[in-house]
Write a protein that holds these residues in place. Structure first.
Motif, PDB file in Angstrom:
ATOM      1  N   PRO A 208       0.821  -1.205   0.000  1.00 18.76           N
ATOM      2  CA  PRO A 208       0.000   0.000   0.000  1.00 18.76           C
ATOM      3  C   PRO A 208       0.859   1.261   0.000  1.00 18.76           C
ATOM      4  CG  PRO A 208       0.029  -0.973   2.184  1.00 18.76           C
ATOM      5  CD  PRO A 208       0.816  -1.899   1.298  1.00 18.76           C
ATOM      6  N   ILE A 209       0.347   2.291  -0.661  1.00 16.72           N
ATOM      7  CA  ILE A 209       1.008   3.594  -0.721  1.00 16.72           C
ATOM      8  C   ILE A 209       0.004   4.647  -0.271  1.00 16.72           C
ATOM      9  CG2 ILE A 209       2.198   5.274  -2.172  1.00 16.72           C
ATOM     10  CD1 ILE A 209       2.746   3.043  -4.160  1.00 16.72           C
ATOM     11  N   GLY A 210       0.339   5.384   0.777  1.00 13.93           N
ATOM     12  CA  GLY A 210      -0.525   6.456   1.221  1.00 13.93           C
ATOM     13  C   GLY A 210      -0.370   7.685   0.342  1.00 13.93           C
ATOM     14  N   ALA A 211      -1.462   8.404   0.114  1.00 20.61           N
ATOM     15  CA  ALA A 211      -1.397   9.636  -0.662  1.00 20.61           C
ATOM     16  C   ALA A 211      -0.557  10.666   0.087  1.00 20.61           C
ATOM     17  CB  ALA A 211      -2.794  10.178  -0.906  1.00 20.61           C
ATOM     18  N   PRO A 212       0.351  11.361  -0.597  1.00 19.62           N
ATOM     19  CA  PRO A 212       1.154  12.364   0.094  1.00 19.62           C
ATOM     20  C   PRO A 212       0.272  13.507   0.595  1.00 19.62           C
ATOM     21  CG  PRO A 212       1.466  12.513  -2.278  1.00 19.62           C
ATOM     22  CD  PRO A 212       0.672  11.275  -2.035  1.00 19.62           C
ATOM     23  N   PRO A 213       0.518  13.983   1.804  1.00 21.60           N
ATOM     24  CA  PRO A 213      -0.303  15.082   2.322  1.00 21.60           C
ATOM     25  C   PRO A 213      -0.032  16.365   1.548  1.00 21.60           C
ATOM     26  CG  PRO A 213       1.521  14.633   3.796  1.00 21.60           C
ATOM     27  CD  PRO A 213       1.552  13.557   2.763  1.00 21.60           C
ATOM     28  N   PRO A 214      -1.045  17.202   1.357  1.00 22.57           N
ATOM     29  CA  PRO A 214      -0.834  18.478   0.668  1.00 22.57           C
ATOM     30  C   PRO A 214       0.045  19.411   1.488  1.00 22.57           C
ATOM     31  CG  PRO A 214      -3.034  18.398   1.604  1.00 22.57           C
ATOM     32  CD  PRO A 214      -2.443  17.024   1.786  1.00 22.57           C
ATOM     33  N   ILE A 215       0.667  20.359   0.811  1.00 19.51           N
ATOM     34  CA  ILE A 215       1.599  21.265   1.483  1.00 19.51           C
ATOM     35  C   ILE A 215       0.899  22.101   2.548  1.00 19.51           C
ATOM     36  CG2 ILE A 215       1.328  23.162  -0.166  1.00 19.51           C
ATOM     37  CD1 ILE A 215       4.395  23.569   0.079  1.00 19.51           C
ATOM     38  N   THR A 216      -0.405  22.255   2.432  1.00 20.12           N
ATOM     39  CA  THR A 216      -1.168  23.025   3.423  1.00 20.12           C
ATOM     40  C   THR A 216      -1.503  22.211   4.667  1.00 20.12           C
ATOM     41  OG1 THR A 216      -3.189  22.420   2.243  1.00 20.12           O
ATOM     42  CG2 THR A 216      -2.183  24.542   1.677  1.00 20.12           C
ATOM     43  N   SER A 217      -1.163  20.924   4.656  1.00 19.67           N
ATOM     44  CA  SER A 217      -1.507  20.050   5.769  1.00 19.67           C
ATOM     45  C   SER A 217      -0.438  20.094   6.851  1.00 19.67           C
ATOM     46  CB  SER A 217      -1.665  18.614   5.251  1.00 19.67           C
ATOM     47  OG  SER A 217      -1.641  17.691   6.303  1.00 19.67           O
ATOM     48  N   GLY A 218      -0.871  19.982   8.093  1.00 21.11           N
ATOM     49  CA  GLY A 218       0.085  19.894   9.190  1.00 21.11           C
ATOM     50  C   GLY A 218       0.949  18.652   9.090  1.00 21.11           C
ATOM     51  N   TRP A 219       0.376  17.557   8.535  1.00 22.92           N
ATOM     52  CA  TRP A 219       1.139  16.328   8.362  1.00 22.92           C
ATOM     53  C   TRP A 219       2.306  16.520   7.409  1.00 22.92           C
ATOM     54  CZ3 TRP A 219       1.712  12.367  11.268  1.00 22.92           C
ATOM     55  CH2 TRP A 219       0.677  11.912  12.074  1.00 22.92           C
ATOM     56  N   TYR A 220       2.108  17.343   6.374  1.00 28.41           N
ATOM     57  CA  TYR A 220       3.196  17.605   5.431  1.00 28.41           C
ATOM     58  C   TYR A 220       4.413  18.152   6.166  1.00 28.41           C
ATOM     59  CZ  TYR A 220       5.804  19.769   1.596  1.00 28.41           C
ATOM     60  OH  TYR A 220       6.798  20.137   0.729  1.00 28.41           O
ATOM     61  N   TRP A 221       4.180  19.160   7.011  1.00 33.96           N
ATOM     62  CA  TRP A 221       5.283  19.814   7.715  1.00 33.96           C
ATOM     63  C   TRP A 221       5.833  18.927   8.827  1.00 33.96           C
ATOM     64  CZ3 TRP A 221       7.363  23.506   5.134  1.00 33.96           C
ATOM     65  CH2 TRP A 221       6.580  24.211   4.212  1.00 33.96           C
TER      66      TRP A 221
END
Length: 248
Positions: free
Chosen positions: A154-167
């Motif tokens: 499985p591959i999770g979708a990358p979080p958008p740059i506006t997401s706290g998870w991204y940072w």
């Protein structure tokens, strides 16, 4: 984030300052009580996606850890199922939880199998391999599969740059790079070194034909795209069917 049965901050710090192998040996008794263990929802969604592509005979879990992936292999395989991992501590936990399975301690960059399995899976492990290590890993999985065999993860979708998870993930990777620059032995674990296009390129270079399918039970993001996809890397049934690779 952690249950009361999980590791303490001190134990996590000791693990983080160890090698990957020794760190997981230390964490093994409490690993299943951490968020690092693949959730059953992901394991079951993977099994649901694989089931129509089977039935499969023998199955292999690459970087099996404490054996969570056996839940998927048991659902789709009719023959023996095997887990392989570098950590003796993780394998001890896996063996206790799944005594009917087979367990092999090995560096998965040099898998000791040849055309022994019909399906291979891996869950949450690719971040432990630098991009330069992936060709050896994927070549080993390719050798381990019989012609027509399938490698799925499985591959999770990358979080958008506006997401706290991204940072948060970016900060984790930066902290890990600093740690590995100033401390030995290194502990390789990165969240942003496995973009889907790079994985596809490396799998294709190893000889696989690669597709993906959405893992629908795991939902969709706000933009309508799936939260998870399942990478399906198929070993051709004959050498002549291998994808063309441009000479280096």
């Amino acid at each position: 984030m952690f249950s009361p049965q999980g590791p303490s901050l001190r134990e996590l710090a000791i693990q983080a300052l160890s090698s990957v192998e020794h760190g997981y040996d230390l964490l093994a008794p409490k690993f299943d009580h951490t968020p690092f263990r693949t959730p059953d929802s992901v394991l079951d969604a993977t099994a649901d996606a694989l089931r129509p592509l089977g039935p499969f005979g023998e199955g292999l879990d690459v970087c099996c850890g404490t054996g969570a992936g056996m839940r998927t292999l048991e659902a789709v395989c009719q023959g023996r199922i095997t887990g392989v991992d570098l950590s003796a501590g993780m394998l001890a936990q896996a063996r206790a939880a799944h005594p009917a399975a087979e367990w092999v301690r090995a560096d998965v960059r040099a898998l000791p199998f040849a055309e022994a399995f019909d399906v291979a899976v891996s869950f949450g492990a690719l971040g432990h391999f630098l991009p330069a290590d992936r060709p050896a890993l994927f070549a080993g999985v390719y050798r381990a599969l019989r012609p027509g065999g399938l490698f799925a993860f499985p591959i999770g979708a990358p979080p958008p740059i506006t997401s706290g998870w991204y940072w948060a993930l970016l900060g984790f990777d930066l902290a890990m790079r600093v740690r590995n620059a100033v401390w030995r032995p290194p502990f390789v674990m990165y969240y942003r070194t496995c973009p889907p296009h790079a994985l596809r390129d490396d799998l294709t270079a190893a000889g696989f034909t690669v597709t993906t399918v959405p893992l629908a039970p795991l939902g969709r993001r706000d933009d309508g795209s799936p939260r998870y996809r399942l990478a399906l890397a198929r070993k051709p049934t004959a050498e002549a069917d291998r994808p063309y690779r441009r000479p280096a």
